[in-house]
Design a protein around this motif. Structure first.
Motif, PDB file in Angstrom:
ATOM      1  N   THR A  97       0.961  -1.204   0.013  1.00 23.67           N
ATOM      2  CA  THR A  97       0.007  -0.014  -0.019  1.00 23.67           C
ATOM      3  C   THR A  97       0.843   1.291   0.143  1.00 23.67           C
ATOM      4  OG1 THR A  97      -1.699  -1.190   1.428  1.00 23.67           O
ATOM      5  CG2 THR A  97      -1.862   1.231   1.152  1.00 23.67           C
ATOM      6  N   PHE A  98       1.938   1.258   0.662  1.00 18.20           N
ATOM      7  CA  PHE A  98       2.736   2.397   1.099  1.00 18.20           C
ATOM      8  C   PHE A  98       3.440   2.757  -0.373  1.00 18.20           C
ATOM      9  CE2 PHE A  98       6.406   4.780   1.957  1.00 18.20           C
ATOM     10  CZ  PHE A  98       6.078   5.741   3.079  1.00 18.20           C
ATOM     11  N   LEU A  99       4.112   1.756  -1.205  1.00 16.10           N
ATOM     12  CA  LEU A  99       4.835   1.896  -2.274  1.00 16.10           C
ATOM     13  C   LEU A  99       3.758   2.585  -3.375  1.00 16.10           C
ATOM     14  CD1 LEU A  99       7.513  -1.161  -2.070  1.00 16.10           C
ATOM     15  CD2 LEU A  99       7.683   1.576  -1.910  1.00 16.10           C
ATOM     16  N   GLY A 100       2.617   1.712  -3.630  1.00 18.56           N
ATOM     17  CA  GLY A 100       1.415   2.270  -4.465  1.00 18.56           C
ATOM     18  C   GLY A 100       1.350   3.703  -4.362  1.00 18.56           C
ATOM     19  N   GLN A 101       1.208   4.010  -2.764  1.00 14.98           N
ATOM     20  CA  GLN A 101       0.722   5.610  -2.880  1.00 14.98           C
ATOM     21  C   GLN A 101       1.885   6.258  -3.109  1.00 14.98           C
ATOM     22  OE1 GLN A 101      -0.238   5.659   1.252  1.00 14.98           O
ATOM     23  NE2 GLN A 101      -2.666   5.004   0.841  1.00 14.98           N
ATOM     24  N   ALA A 102       3.251   5.801  -2.911  1.00  9.15           N
ATOM     25  CA  ALA A 102       4.374   6.633  -3.314  1.00  9.15           C
ATOM     26  C   ALA A 102       4.569   6.811  -4.755  1.00  9.15           C
ATOM     27  CB  ALA A 102       5.563   5.847  -2.478  1.00  9.15           C
ATOM     28  N   LEU A 103       4.260   5.789  -5.596  1.00  2.00           N
ATOM     29  CA  LEU A 103       4.075   5.938  -6.908  1.00  2.00           C
ATOM     30  C   LEU A 103       3.102   6.908  -7.339  1.00  2.00           C
ATOM     31  CD1 LEU A 103       4.799   2.044  -7.852  1.00  2.00           C
ATOM     32  CD2 LEU A 103       6.273   4.046  -8.486  1.00  2.00           C
ATOM     33  N   ASP A 104       2.117   6.947  -6.929  1.00  4.22           N
ATOM     34  CA  ASP A 104       1.178   7.881  -7.356  1.00  4.22           C
ATOM     35  C   ASP A 104       1.922   9.469  -7.018  1.00  4.22           C
ATOM     36  OD1 ASP A 104      -0.701   6.077  -8.183  1.00  4.22           O
ATOM     37  OD2 ASP A 104      -1.783   5.925  -6.090  1.00  4.22           O
ATOM     38  N   GLY A 105       2.385   9.540  -5.643  1.00  4.43           N
ATOM     39  CA  GLY A 105       3.148  10.750  -5.481  1.00  4.43           C
ATOM     40  C   GLY A 105       4.091  11.443  -6.411  1.00  4.43           C
ATOM     41  N   LEU A 106       4.693  10.277  -6.835  1.00  7.61           N
ATOM     42  CA  LEU A 106       6.018  10.717  -7.890  1.00  7.61           C
ATOM     43  C   LEU A 106       5.189  11.234  -9.238  1.00  7.61           C
ATOM     44  CD1 LEU A 106       8.823  10.396  -9.158  1.00  7.61           C
ATOM     45  CD2 LEU A 106       7.905   8.195  -9.895  1.00  7.61           C
ATOM     46  N   HIS A 107       4.005  10.434  -9.511  1.00 13.51           N
ATOM     47  CA  HIS A 107       3.466  11.065 -10.763  1.00 13.51           C
ATOM     48  C   HIS A 107       3.099  12.681 -10.545  1.00 13.51           C
ATOM     49  CE1 HIS A 107       0.997  10.975 -14.374  1.00 13.51           C
ATOM     50  NE2 HIS A 107       0.076  11.496 -13.668  1.00 13.51           N
ATOM     51  N   GLU A 108       2.261  12.828  -9.404  1.00 12.27           N
ATOM     52  CA  GLU A 108       1.836  14.204  -9.122  1.00 12.27           C
ATOM     53  C   GLU A 108       3.112  15.041  -9.100  1.00 12.27           C
ATOM     54  OE1 GLU A 108      -1.119  15.288  -8.925  1.00 12.27           O
ATOM     55  OE2 GLU A 108      -1.631  13.380  -9.587  1.00 12.27           O
ATOM     56  N   HIS A 109       4.087  14.669  -8.218  1.00 12.89           N
ATOM     57  CA  HIS A 109       5.507  15.343  -8.080  1.00 12.89           C
ATOM     58  C   HIS A 109       5.851  16.176  -9.457  1.00 12.89           C
ATOM     59  CE1 HIS A 109       8.499  17.086  -5.695  1.00 12.89           C
ATOM     60  NE2 HIS A 109       9.472  16.407  -6.430  1.00 12.89           N
ATOM     61  N   LEU A 110       5.987  15.142 -10.587  1.00 15.23           N
ATOM     62  CA  LEU A 110       6.527  15.398 -11.701  1.00 15.23           C
ATOM     63  C   LEU A 110       5.459  16.330 -12.614  1.00 15.23           C
ATOM     64  CD1 LEU A 110       8.394  12.226 -12.373  1.00 15.23           C
ATOM     65  CD2 LEU A 110       9.281  14.589 -11.682  1.00 15.23           C
ATOM     66  N   ARG A 111       4.397  16.524 -12.224  1.00 16.70           N
ATOM     67  CA  ARG A 111       3.247  17.305 -13.092  1.00 16.70           C
ATOM     68  C   ARG A 111       3.613  18.768 -13.069  1.00 16.70           C
ATOM     69  NH1 ARG A 111      -2.643  15.480 -11.786  1.00 16.70           N
ATOM     70  NH2 ARG A 111      -2.868  17.222 -13.412  1.00 16.70           N
ATOM     71  N   ARG A 112       4.520  19.169 -11.952  1.00 17.11           N
ATOM     72  CA  ARG A 112       4.889  20.738 -11.797  1.00 17.11           C
ATOM     73  C   ARG A 112       5.620  21.128 -12.970  1.00 17.11           C
ATOM     74  NH1 ARG A 112       6.267  21.280  -5.377  1.00 17.11           N
ATOM     75  NH2 ARG A 112       5.362  19.605  -4.744  1.00 17.11           N
ATOM     76  N   ASP A 113       5.464  22.531 -13.328  1.00 21.24           N
ATOM     77  CA  ASP A 113       6.289  22.981 -14.401  1.00 21.24           C
ATOM     78  C   ASP A 113       7.822  22.892 -13.645  1.00 21.24           C
ATOM     79  OD1 ASP A 113       4.104  24.200 -15.677  1.00 21.24           O
ATOM     80  OD2 ASP A 113       3.966  25.712 -14.874  1.00 21.24           O
ATOM     81  N   GLY A 114       8.628  22.740 -14.934  1.00 18.86           N
ATOM     82  CA  GLY A 114      10.229  22.447 -14.467  1.00 18.86           C
ATOM     83  C   GLY A 114      10.519  21.334 -14.317  1.00 18.86           C
ATOM     84  N   ALA A 115       9.577  20.274 -14.023  1.00 14.56           N
ATOM     85  CA  ALA A 115      10.179  18.971 -13.759  1.00 14.56           C
ATOM     86  C   ALA A 115      10.592  18.256 -15.107  1.00 14.56           C
ATOM     87  CB  ALA A 115       9.018  18.168 -13.406  1.00 14.56           C
ATOM     88  N   HIS A 116      11.902  17.782 -15.122  1.00 16.99           N
ATOM     89  CA  HIS A 116      12.473  17.206 -16.147  1.00 16.99           C
ATOM     90  C   HIS A 116      12.119  15.630 -16.208  1.00 16.99           C
ATOM     91  CE1 HIS A 116      15.760  14.673 -18.086  1.00 16.99           C
ATOM     92  NE2 HIS A 116      15.952  15.538 -18.997  1.00 16.99           N
ATOM     93  N   SER A 117      12.500  14.940 -15.011  1.00 15.26           N
ATOM     94  CA  SER A 117      12.188  13.372 -14.824  1.00 15.26           C
ATOM     95  C   SER A 117      12.224  13.101 -13.272  1.00 15.26           C
ATOM     96  CB  SER A 117      12.956  12.578 -15.769  1.00 15.26           C
ATOM     97  OG  SER A 117      14.381  13.020 -15.401  1.00 15.26           O
ATOM     98  N   GLY A 118      11.995  11.740 -12.893  1.00 13.69           N
ATOM     99  CA  GLY A 118      12.256  11.484 -11.794  1.00 13.69           C
ATOM    100  C   GLY A 118      11.881   9.931 -11.518  1.00 13.69           C
ATOM    101  N   ALA A 119      12.491   9.456 -10.547  1.00 15.26           N
ATOM    102  CA  ALA A 119      12.591   8.101 -10.149  1.00 15.26           C
ATOM    103  C   ALA A 119      11.926   7.824  -8.781  1.00 15.26           C
ATOM    104  CB  ALA A 119      13.820   7.273 -10.778  1.00 15.26           C
ATOM    105  N   LEU A 120      11.467   6.645  -8.388  1.00 16.97           N
ATOM    106  CA  LEU A 120      11.213   6.181  -7.075  1.00 16.97           C
ATOM    107  C   LEU A 120      11.800   4.863  -6.981  1.00 16.97           C
ATOM    108  CD1 LEU A 120       9.166   7.059  -4.560  1.00 16.97           C
ATOM    109  CD2 LEU A 120       7.943   5.122  -5.418  1.00 16.97           C
ATOM    110  N   ALA A 121      12.475   4.671  -5.958  1.00 14.36           N
ATOM    111  CA  ALA A 121      13.239   3.580  -5.825  1.00 14.36           C
ATOM    112  C   ALA A 121      13.130   2.979  -4.324  1.00 14.36           C
ATOM    113  CB  ALA A 121      14.663   3.695  -6.124  1.00 14.36           C
ATOM    114  N   VAL A 122      13.422   1.761  -3.919  1.00 12.44           N
ATOM    115  CA  VAL A 122      13.334   1.233  -2.669  1.00 12.44           C
ATOM    116  C   VAL A 122      14.797   0.166  -2.481  1.00 12.44           C
ATOM    117  CG1 VAL A 122      11.845  -0.653  -3.308  1.00 12.44           C
ATOM    118  CG2 VAL A 122      12.006   0.060  -0.792  1.00 12.44           C
TER     119      VAL A 122
END
Length: 218
Positions: free
Chosen positions: A128-153
């Protein structure tokens, strides 16, 4: 299919260290990994005391590897030996990548990076935690100026890392922020986009042993 890996080492330097030495090092050596096989990207990141809230000077390269062969070639007998000769052998942090995404500014060279680190609480379901974190990555990278990003564990420590690249200032929600001196990205286009992980399939859940009460995993 290749498994993507993230890697970082942090070389903390004296408070009065001339960071111009690091800038010169990257300016003269950074291009050497611009065609390194297996490397998705290397961020030549630095932190400077008094800049972006940093209390220290640090050289902190971050890597996304397209495959394990490239990572191993780098670490064992490859370019990493230059780091060891100059600074001693640092601890190398290593994570399994669960997601990689492009942002709206992907076509523009990034100048800053940000890192957000959190540990999965012992009482929390990691799926559950990692699923929510992946959703958070997607939202984080919707901001202006975002180039790319990764989520890792790191499943040894259950530490989750979100690392993102920016064409302007990294957001303050990334507690650790870096200036990028150079970006080597020989296989950036080959990195798999989107989620690298999903919940187990029904086929996996019905593996031998799962219905009998015995262990289904190894």
């Amino acid at each position: 299919m290749y498994d993507m890996h993230a890697m970082q080492y942090e070389i903390t330097l004296p408070a009065d260290y001339d960071m111009g030495i690091i800038r010169e090092r990257v300016a003269t050596r950074g291009h050497l990994l611009d065609d390194f096989a297996g490397l998705g990207l290397k961020v030549y990141g630095i932190r400077e005391r008094g800049v972006d809230g940093s209390t220290l000077n640090q050289y902190s390269p971050f890597y996304l590897w397209h495959d394990e062969a490239g990572m191993n070639a780098f670490l064992f007998g490859g370019p990493f030996s230059g780091i060891v000769e100059s600074f001693g052998r640092p601890a190398v942090q290593h994570w399994t990548v669960l997601g990689f995404e492009e942002g709206p500014a992907f076509g523009t060279p990034p100048v800053a990076a940000g890192k957000h680190v959190v540990s999965i609480p012992a009482e929390t379901d990691p799926v559950t935690f990692l699923g929510q974190a992946l959703d958070g990555l997607h939202e984080h990278l919707r901001r202006d100026g975002a180039h790319s990003g990764a989520l890792a564990v790191d499943p040894r420590t259950w530490q989750v890392v979100r690392y993102s690249l920016w064409t302007g200032e990294a957001p303050e929600s990334d507690e650790v922020r870096y200036r990028i001196l150079h970006l080597s990205s020989p296989q950036l286009d080959e990195l798999r986009r989107g989620r690298q992980w999903d919940q187990p399939s029904s086929a996996a859940n019905s593996a031998p042993g799962s219905d009998s009460g015995g262990p289904a995993g190894h």
